[in-house]
Design an enzyme around this catalytic site. Structure first.
Site, PDB file in Angstrom:
ATOM      1  N   TYR A 120      15.253 -28.739   7.197  1.00  0.00           N
ATOM      2  CA  TYR A 120      16.402 -28.623   8.088  1.00  0.00           C
ATOM      3  C   TYR A 120      16.121 -27.498   9.099  1.00  0.00           C
ATOM      4  CZ  TYR A 120      21.102 -27.464   9.602  1.00  0.00           C
ATOM      5  OH  TYR A 120      22.198 -27.183  10.351  1.00  0.00           O
ATOM      6  N   ASP A 155      16.519 -28.054  -2.101  1.00  0.00           N
ATOM      7  CA  ASP A 155      17.672 -28.419  -1.284  1.00  0.00           C
ATOM      8  C   ASP A 155      17.972 -29.885  -1.573  1.00  0.00           C
ATOM      9  OD1 ASP A 155      19.384 -29.282   0.759  1.00  0.00           O
ATOM     10  OD2 ASP A 155      18.642 -27.777   2.160  1.00  0.00           O
ATOM     11  N   ARG A 180      37.195 -12.125  -2.411  1.00  0.00           N
ATOM     12  CA  ARG A 180      35.766 -12.219  -2.062  1.00  0.00           C
ATOM     13  C   ARG A 180      34.961 -12.435  -3.336  1.00  0.00           C
ATOM     14  NH1 ARG A 180      33.383  -7.730  -1.613  1.00  0.00           N
ATOM     15  NH2 ARG A 180      34.808  -6.738  -0.149  1.00  0.00           N
ATOM     16  N   LYS A 190      27.910 -31.909   4.002  1.00  0.00           N
ATOM     17  CA  LYS A 190      27.383 -33.264   4.152  1.00  0.00           C
ATOM     18  C   LYS A 190      28.050 -34.214   3.154  1.00  0.00           C
ATOM     19  CE  LYS A 190      25.063 -30.886   7.065  1.00  0.00           C
ATOM     20  NZ  LYS A 190      23.712 -30.397   6.878  1.00  0.00           N
TER      21      LYS A 190
HETATM   22  C1  LIG Z   1      23.056 -29.125   7.073  1.00  0.00           C
HETATM   23  C2  LIG Z   1      21.968 -28.751   6.161  1.00  0.00           C
HETATM   24  C3  LIG Z   1      21.788 -27.430   5.768  1.00  0.00           C
HETATM   25  C4  LIG Z   1      22.649 -26.303   6.292  1.00  0.00           C
HETATM   26  O1  LIG Z   1      23.955 -26.397   5.836  1.00  0.00           O
HETATM   27  P1  LIG Z   1      25.229 -25.867   6.699  1.00  0.00           P
HETATM   28  O2  LIG Z   1      26.365 -26.227   5.836  1.00  0.00           O
HETATM   29  O3  LIG Z   1      25.202 -26.576   8.004  1.00  0.00           O
HETATM   30  O4  LIG Z   1      25.036 -24.414   6.866  1.00  0.00           O
HETATM   31  C5  LIG Z   1      20.763 -27.146   4.880  1.00  0.00           C
HETATM   32  N1  LIG Z   1      19.960 -28.112   4.425  1.00  0.00           N
HETATM   33  C6  LIG Z   1      20.095 -29.396   4.786  1.00  0.00           C
HETATM   34  C7  LIG Z   1      19.178 -30.430   4.243  1.00  0.00           C
HETATM   35  C8  LIG Z   1      21.103 -29.767   5.665  1.00  0.00           C
HETATM   36  O5  LIG Z   1      21.231 -31.033   6.043  1.00  0.00           O
END
Ligand SMILES: *Cc1c(COP(=O)(O)O)cnc(C)c1O
Length: 394
Positions: free
Chosen positions: A105, A177, A53, A202
């Protein structure tokens, strides 16, 4: 680390954090499926490894790799993008305040509104493309300015240097982000960000086969706080998932070049089509923040959003009529995807709030993959014919 800071992005992507195994020369980082580590003497750890962890070698390799991609000092891997956001929010206490973009998001909005508001943390949502909006929303209690750029799904571009100055002047940290742009196209830390958030699910993973998240930054005290939360709360990335993302980042540069080229071609095609009302792509001169995007990004990304004449009905028909674009949530994989944000990824945002932020019900979002672009254009063309028959081009 096996690479130097002078190595270029493509080289760092393939080598940073990864050295051939000293025992047997294995070139690829092994998937260390172990929860615990042998100690020769109580509490005498080899390289800090005592329990997975806290630390796992496959995750460490990925964390160093991600740091190198962002030109940062450290990275931390989480089980998902939302687990990364959760760790970041774990630093706040009741009474703290966050200024966030109004075009986030859906899951980020949801964790803010439905989890952290209950803990007494306040949120104000503004259009962050105007730094003045951020300044006006900040209070003495503001700890974070949380920005997505390009945003999801409206692809609005925030001037990070400008918003970073506003955040710092008000004693807050700028969180960016960077999921949509990826470190290949945008380096938020160079523009004043304190922490970068990634959904590794992504483009960094890139093959729609893993869910993961990360935080990346430079400040060592911040790293310690976040690593403490990563270890205390859990929610860290597993070794197999870390391996999959490491495999993805090796090809990030070549994939992104193709994503961008294909998206540019599709955006141009859509813009000329009589059935299309508006196209949103930061690379188009018609995009309201095109100039900021040119300054801040090294390419305009692989996401394209648009609205059809015929609104929600036409948008839904389009999304159900594509042959190569798969109707699915998520983005950033090699395969092209189509979705309708208001009823899918952004359904967790109340309809009134969505519309107030400019997210219309008929919006369609494309994650443009790396298939042959002529096949993608042909697919969009035939789906447009089905979606808006009266305005079909042929
Ligand atoms: C998908 C996404 C998230 C969340 O990520 P997960 O891996 O699905 O938890 C956060 N910000 C953006 C811009 C995203 O496209």
């Amino acid at each position: 680390m096996s690479t130097s800071e002078r190595d270029r992005f493509e080289t760092r992507a393939i080598h940073a954090g990864q050295t051939p195994d000293p025992q047997n020369g294995a070139v690829m980082t092994p998937v260390y499926l172990t929860s615990t580590y042998k100690q020769d003497w109580p509490a005498e750890l080899k390289d800090g490894y005592d329990y997975s962890r806290t630390k796992n070698p496959t995750r460490t390799a990925l964390e160093e790799n991600l740091a190198a991609l962002e030109g940062a000092a450290w990275g931390l891997g989480f089980a998902s993008g939302m687990a990364a956001v959760n760790a970041l929010m774990g630093r706040l206490v009741p009474g703290d305040h966050v200024v966030a973009g109004n075009d986030l998001y859906g899951g980020t909005y949801r964790i803010f509104a439905r989890v952290f508001e209950r803990y007494g943390i306040g949120f104000t949502y503004v259009d962050t493309t105007e730094a003045e909006n951020v300044r006006a929303a900040m209070t003495d209690a503001t700890r974070y300015v949380f920005v997505e750029t390009p945003s999801n799904p409206l692809l609005r571009v925030t001037d990070l240097a400008a918003v970073g100055r506003v955040a710092r002047a008000g004693g807050a940290q700028l969180v960016v982000d960077n999921t949509f742009a990826t470190p290949y196209l945008q380096s938020p830390l160079e523009h004043g960000a304190d922490v970068v958030v990634h959904s590794l699910t992504k483009y960094l993973g890139g093959h729609s086969d893993v869910v993961g998240g990360a935080l990346v930054g430079n400040d060592e005290a911040l790293r310690e706080e976040l690593a403490f939360l990563q270890n205390s709360v859990g929610g860290q990335l597993g070794p197999m998932d870390a391996f999959l993302v490491l495999r993805g980042t090796k090809t990030l540069a070549v994939r992104m070049d193709r994503h961008v080229a294909n998206a540019e071609r599709l955006a141009a095609y859509l813009q000329e089509h009589p059935a299309v009302e508006t196209v949103i792509y930061p690379g188009l001169e018609s995009h309201p923040q095109h100039e900021v995007a040119k300054r801040q990004m090294r390419g305009f990304g692989g996401m394209v959003s648009f609205e059809l004449r015929g609104g929600v009905e036409a948008g839904n028909r389009f999304a159900a009529s594509t042959r190569i674009f798969t109707l699915a949530e998520s983005l950033g994989g090699v395969e092209s995807l189509v979705e309708v944000p208001p009823s899918m990824t952004h359904a967790s945002i109340p309809a009134e709030q969505r519309r107030a932020a400019g997210l219309n019900d008929g919006l369609v979002r494309l994650s443009v993959g790396i298939e042959h672009v002529d096949d993608l254009v042909a697919d969009v063309e035939q789906a447009l014919e089905k979606a808006v028959p009266a305005l079909a081009r042929s």
